[in-house]
Structure formats: structure tokens, C-alpha cells
Design an enzyme around this catalytic site. Structure first.
Site, PDB file in Angstrom:
ATOM      1  N   LYS A  69     -28.882 -41.314  37.372  1.00 36.17           N
ATOM      2  CA  LYS A  69     -28.172 -40.546  38.606  1.00 36.17           C
ATOM      3  C   LYS A  69     -28.802 -41.331  40.226  1.00 36.17           C
ATOM      4  O   LYS A  69     -28.412 -41.245  40.848  1.00 36.17           O
ATOM      5  CB  LYS A  69     -29.113 -39.455  38.743  1.00 36.17           C
ATOM      6  CG  LYS A  69     -27.869 -38.628  37.386  1.00 36.17           C
ATOM      7  CD  LYS A  69     -28.411 -36.901  37.138  1.00 36.17           C
ATOM      8  CE  LYS A  69     -29.777 -36.788  37.052  1.00 36.17           C
ATOM      9  NZ  LYS A  69     -29.504 -37.079  35.790  1.00 36.17           N
ATOM     10  N   THR A  70     -30.505 -41.245  39.482  1.00 29.41           N
ATOM     11  CA  THR A  70     -31.092 -41.879  40.964  1.00 29.41           C
ATOM     12  C   THR A  70     -30.756 -43.937  40.343  1.00 29.41           C
ATOM     13  O   THR A  70     -30.267 -44.119  42.453  1.00 29.41           O
ATOM     14  CB  THR A  70     -32.597 -42.121  40.058  1.00 29.41           C
ATOM     15  OG1 THR A  70     -32.924 -41.135  40.273  1.00 29.41           O
ATOM     16  CG2 THR A  70     -33.432 -42.668  41.735  1.00 29.41           C
ATOM     17  N   ASP A 114     -33.420 -35.081  44.301  1.00 27.61           N
ATOM     18  CA  ASP A 114     -33.671 -34.652  42.848  1.00 27.61           C
ATOM     19  C   ASP A 114     -34.146 -33.572  42.594  1.00 27.61           C
ATOM     20  O   ASP A 114     -34.062 -32.682  43.318  1.00 27.61           O
ATOM     21  CB  ASP A 114     -34.755 -35.967  42.258  1.00 27.61           C
ATOM     22  CG  ASP A 114     -33.902 -36.472  41.012  1.00 27.61           C
ATOM     23  OD1 ASP A 114     -33.046 -36.009  40.444  1.00 27.61           O
ATOM     24  OD2 ASP A 114     -35.083 -37.059  40.626  1.00 27.61           O
ATOM     25  N   THR A 163     -30.185 -32.366  36.743  1.00 23.73           N
ATOM     26  CA  THR A 163     -29.814 -32.130  34.491  1.00 23.73           C
ATOM     27  C   THR A 163     -29.487 -31.038  34.611  1.00 23.73           C
ATOM     28  O   THR A 163     -29.001 -30.416  33.403  1.00 23.73           O
ATOM     29  CB  THR A 163     -31.616 -32.312  34.041  1.00 23.73           C
ATOM     30  OG1 THR A 163     -32.139 -31.370  34.191  1.00 23.73           O
ATOM     31  CG2 THR A 163     -31.902 -33.966  34.687  1.00 23.73           C
ATOM     32  N   ARG A 222     -32.778 -45.632  30.073  1.00 24.57           N
ATOM     33  CA  ARG A 222     -33.707 -45.628  30.401  1.00 24.57           C
ATOM     34  C   ARG A 222     -35.138 -45.805  29.372  1.00 24.57           C
ATOM     35  O   ARG A 222     -35.751 -46.898  29.515  1.00 24.57           O
ATOM     36  CB  ARG A 222     -34.308 -44.242  30.990  1.00 24.57           C
ATOM     37  CG  ARG A 222     -36.050 -44.043  31.029  1.00 24.57           C
ATOM     38  CD  ARG A 222     -36.134 -42.991  31.859  1.00 24.57           C
ATOM     39  NE  ARG A 222     -35.563 -42.910  33.873  1.00 24.57           N
ATOM     40  CZ  ARG A 222     -35.538 -41.746  33.580  1.00 24.57           C
ATOM     41  NH1 ARG A 222     -35.837 -40.102  33.805  1.00 24.57           N
ATOM     42  NH2 ARG A 222     -34.902 -41.284  34.911  1.00 24.57           N
TER      43      ARG A 222
END
Length: 348
Positions: A69-70, A114, A163, A222
Site C-alpha cells: 500500500k505504501t 496510513d 488494514t 515484505r
């Protein structure tokens, strides 16, 4: 003095890890691996905005942690050749904090927010007006003499990430022009992520080692990149010129990541559920105490992965282990609880 040195070393290590993560982030949509449908939709949205020479619509990105997302927010800024401001819901404690950020934006700037679901309610209400009419009302004075002065904002693009999309109120969700949900990656996509990262880090790694790491990465880029770095460290210490399958397996075993991707916490929860509570049902708080972790950690980190892989189930009476969960740690489910599991016990 020693404490200061330890903090400095810890800070340097975190800084190096963060720098590595930044270096591995793709810079364009073309380089972004996976999420094909979302990537295609965003490409159309950005291309149309560039043709109109206007900022893109507000975008909401939802999905589990670690899926990009980032990274997508940074790519949006790069593709639109626009500056980006990064903050988060927990960092904004008052509506005034958000008003200060909004009033300092420039035309076309991207504001990445975020954990937008953790935004305070007053700030949330301020954001409604900013997203829709590009203005905020600044309150001057207190009590009966207070007045609201409208402040016009430049046109900007809000990119929200969450999330837990279900916690966002309807009025906020409705103000986003585009909403995308990011799904977990399959092993082939993760293998592509690892191959790309290995090339950027100048790591010589065998194909079967890439397959092994991708299979233990829990569908999350990640985690795949983190495991790759740990396997690289192991191979470097062992003076291996290239990372073989044996190196990958030995490194992941040392770091307590098993064949399914379960780590120490996951296995601890599963073992406690099976061995201490006979498979359940057991309450979440009791389970968290049994493994010595916070309730939120067990609920948000371990439980989703165990449930998604069919090793644990949530019931109205509490958490229960499934037959697959028993089998994963080498146990057989009790016959009296056979109805709770996805396959009957052998002696049922």
C-alpha cells in the site's frame, strides 16, 4: 554510556533495514509485481488524470500489512510527478493537526494517510469537507464569540491506506473516487519479487532456494524480502558463494520459520491451543496469556495466518484447532472433539 551505545547500534541497524526496504521498493507501476487488476485500474486512473492535467481522484487502498500500500502511494506520486506528504491516523491527535497539514499542501500534492481507520472523529469530519470541497473551516475564538473562517485548499489527492476497511465510516469511504483491495500473493509472484530483490542486492541465489523462500513468505512481499535478507546473512557467514537450497532451508530453520511459514509466535499459539487446551475452544485472552503475548498481537499477527491456512478456527465459544492444526505439530485430534475439525479422528 553502555546504554547509549546500545541504543545507537540499534538505531543504526533499524536505519540500515529501512534503507534496504526503500531500495527494494519498485518506483513505477511497470516494476510493481502482482496485484494485476489493481495495477491496471490505477494506471487508467492516472493516465486519465494526466490527460486532463488535473490531480487524480482520492484513492483508498485496503488489505493486510506488507502487500504494497505504501509502495503504491509512492508510485502514484512518481507517476504523477507530484510531491507527497506522508502521515498516519495515530499521528493526528486533534483536528488542528490535520488542518495544519492540509493548509500547507501545494496544488497537485499527494497526501498519504496510513492507518486512516485510526483517525480521530473530529479530524475525520474535517476531512470530509477537505476531500469534497477542498476547504476547511478554521475556528477562531472560543465560546459564543467563536467564528468559523473558511480556508480554501489547493486541489490535492488523498491516498488512504487501511488494514481494516470495515472500521471506516460510510461517509468517508464514499468520498474516495477509487477503492482498491490488495490480496495476498501466490508463490510464483513472490518468487518474482525475490528474484528482483536478489538482483538489486547483488545476491547469487539458486532457483530452488527462491522457491523455498517464497513458499514460506505467507503470501507477503515484505516478509519475502525480509527472509531473503536473513538467508543472505546466513550464507555470508557460512562463506557460501551463492545461496543454495540447503542454505535457504538451514537459515530458515535457524530463524524458526517452518515449511508453511509459521514462525515462533504462530507455532507457540498452535502448540498452546493443542497441548494446553486440548484443541479448544478457548478464549483469545486466555490463549494470549498462555503464550506470553498481548491480545492484540495474537489477534492481528498470528490468528489471521493460522485461520487462513486452516490450522485454527474461530467459533462462538472460542478458538479451536482444526485437524490440520493438530497434524502440523504432529498430534491427533481427540475423538470426542471430532465434530470441531475438518476431518474426523482416525478412531472416531
Amino acid at each position: 554510556m553502555a546504554d547509549n551505545q546500545e541504543r545507537l547500534v540499534g538505531s543504526n541497524i533499524k536505519g540500515e533495514e529501512s534503507a534496504l526496504e526503500q531500495a527494494l521498493r519498485p518506483k513505477t507501476l511497470k516494476d510493481f509485481i502482482g496485484q494485476h487488476r489493481v495495477r491496471e485500474q490505477i494506471d487508467v486512473l492516472l493516465t486519465a488524470a494526466r490527460h486532463r492535467n488535473t490531480p487524480a481522484d482520492h484513492i483508498l487502498l485496503s488489505g493486510p500489512p506488507g502487500l504494497g500500500k505504501t509502495t503504491l502511494a509512492l508510485i502514484l506520486a512518481s507517476e504523477m510527478q507530484a510531491p507527497i506528504r506522508i502521515t498516519s491516523g495515530p499521528a493526528i491527535t486533534h483536528a488542528g493537526d490535520l488542518a495544519a497539514i492540509l493548509s500547507s499542501l501545494v496544488e497537485g500534492e499527494i497526501l498519504f494517510l496510513d492507518e486512516i481507520h485510526r483517525l480521530p472523529r473530529p479530524a475525520e469530519e474535517l476531512l470530509y469537507l477537505a476531500m469534497e470541497d477542498f476547504r476547511v473551516d478554521v475556528v477562531v475564538g472560543k465560546g459564543p464569540g467563536a467564528t468559523a473562517i473558511p480556508l480554501q485548499l489547493p486541489h490535492f489527492t488523498l491516498v488512504g491506506a487501511t488494514t481494516r476497511a470495515g472500521l471506516l465510516p460510510g461517509p468517508l469511504r464514499d468520498r474516495f473516487g477509487f477503492t482498491a483491495h490488495l490480496d495476498f500473493y501466490d508463490d510464483k509472484e513472490l518468487a518474482q519479487v525475490i528474484l528482483r530483490s536478489a538482483a538489486l542486492l547483488e545476491i547469487d541465489i539458486h532457483t530452488d532456494a527462491i522457491t523455498e523462500i517464497s513458499g514460506r513468505s505467507r503470501g507477503t512481499p515484505r516478509i519475502a524480502n525480509r527472509l531473503l535478507r536473513r538467508v543472505r546473512d546466513y550464507a555470508q557467514v557460512k562463506a557460501s558463494p551463492s545461496i543454495s537450497l540447503a542454505d535457504a532451508k538451514a537459515a530458515l530453520e535457524m530463524y524458526e520459520v517452518d515449511e508453511m511459514g509459521l514462525d515462533r509466535l504462530d507455532r507457540g499459539v498452535l502448540v498452546a491451543l493443542v497441548e494446553r487446551f486440548n484443541g479448544g475452544p478457548v478464549g483469545l485472552s486466555t490463549l494470549a496469556i498462555a503464550v506470553g503475548e498481548e491480545i492484540e498481537t495474537v489477534e492481528s499477527v498470528a490468528e489471521p495466518f493460522l485461520v487462513r491456512n486452516g490450522l485454527m478456527a474461530r467459533t462462538s465459544r472460542g478458538r479451536v484447532a482444526t485437524a490440520a492444526g493438530f497434524a502440523h505439530i504432529g498430534r491427533t485430534p481427540p475423538a470426542q472433539f471430532a465434530s470441531l475439525f475438518d476431518t474426523p479422528a482416525p478412531d472416531a
